[in-house]
Design an enzyme around this catalytic site. Sequence first.
Site: not given
Ligand SMILES: *Cc1c(COP(=O)(O)O)cnc(C)c1O
Length: 365
Positions: A41, A139, A259, A307
């Site tokens: 992801k 969740r 800054y 930036m």
């Molecule tokens: C992101 C995610 C993972 C991977 O988790 P890591 O801690 O990055 O290994 C696994 N299962 C779900 C449901 C996730 O949202």
Amino acid sequence: MTEPTPIGHGGRLTVDLAALRANWRRLALEAECPETAAVIKADAYGCGIARAAPALWEEGCRTFFVAHLSEGLSAREALPEAAIYVLNGFPPGRARAYRDADLRPVLGSRDEVAEWAAANRDAGTVRPAALHVDTGMNRLGVSVPDALALAGDPVVAQAGIDLLMSHLVSAEVEHDPLTDHQAAEFARVRAAYPGIRASLANSSGDFLASCRADLARPGYALYGGNPRPGRDNPMRPVVRLDAGILQVREVEAGATAGYNARWVARGPRRLATLSLGYADGYPRSSTGRGEAVVGGVRCPFAGNVSMDLIILDVSEAPREALHRGAPATLIGDGLDLDTVGRNAGTIGYEILTGLGRRYERVYRD
Ligand SMILES: *Cc1c(COP(=O)(O)O)cnc(C)c1O
């Protein structure tokens, strides 16, 4: 080895695909599950799905997880034959888009299960999906009682449920009783779904015997993050971030930098300005705590991260490492993701997934 090309304006992000492959193999060994998937992801945690996903496939990875439909479509382009699950399920009315790209939604409510089952019925073919069971995160997913109640329901087969999933609340915390509780709850649900594969462990969970199941789901550790904070990191670094020095200057005691003049020289200091800033995804919250490695020496930030620029106090760095175009390392050379995250008041995950679009990207394999 050939000399790397000089760094242009902006940072250079180097992604080591060989390390990514090695990390997947290592996690597959550690997880002791019949199969190890890869979570890709957020554009493979900022590393680039188009390059990372095929590398993992070549290594033997056959199942992948993304969070959104758009990511699923990118993943499908990179992985024509893989099983691809979409963690955030599917929005109402969008089942068709998932079916067309052969994506498997992770269903998290009775509504979603029913809608996917209906889409399967309408199309006359059952496309697979996963069922997310919430064992403590509150969740996403159906509750344990709901999952148990659903177990005998024909809708489960109609929805093509081929994977049961749950997600750990604090897998990275050693001996957290919540993890054992979640594992026990998940085991109860698994028992009600004989013949359906199950997946519980993320990166940190891969290192816990209580979280073994049919399919491991590591993400962060694949990309070099430490799955066991506080212990030596068993993973190989995958990401390196360098930026070029634009200018070097000498300042007198009492001079300020950046800054709002937040940094004040306590004595004569040497400063270098780097061509990288928060618009590149390097957090401004690193102001006052951030570091970069120049000529093998860790140098602290001076003043606000701006930036497009960061000012470094390079007084301790070797003089020959300080010239226009010379590299400073913001991730790598011992500055690991977890440290960079801590210095920014966040976690390495956020550093990775925030890696900017403005970097020059170099892939090594
Ligand atoms: C992101 C995610 C993972 C991977 O988790 P890591 O801690 O990055 O290994 C696994 N299962 C779900 C449901 C996730 O949202």
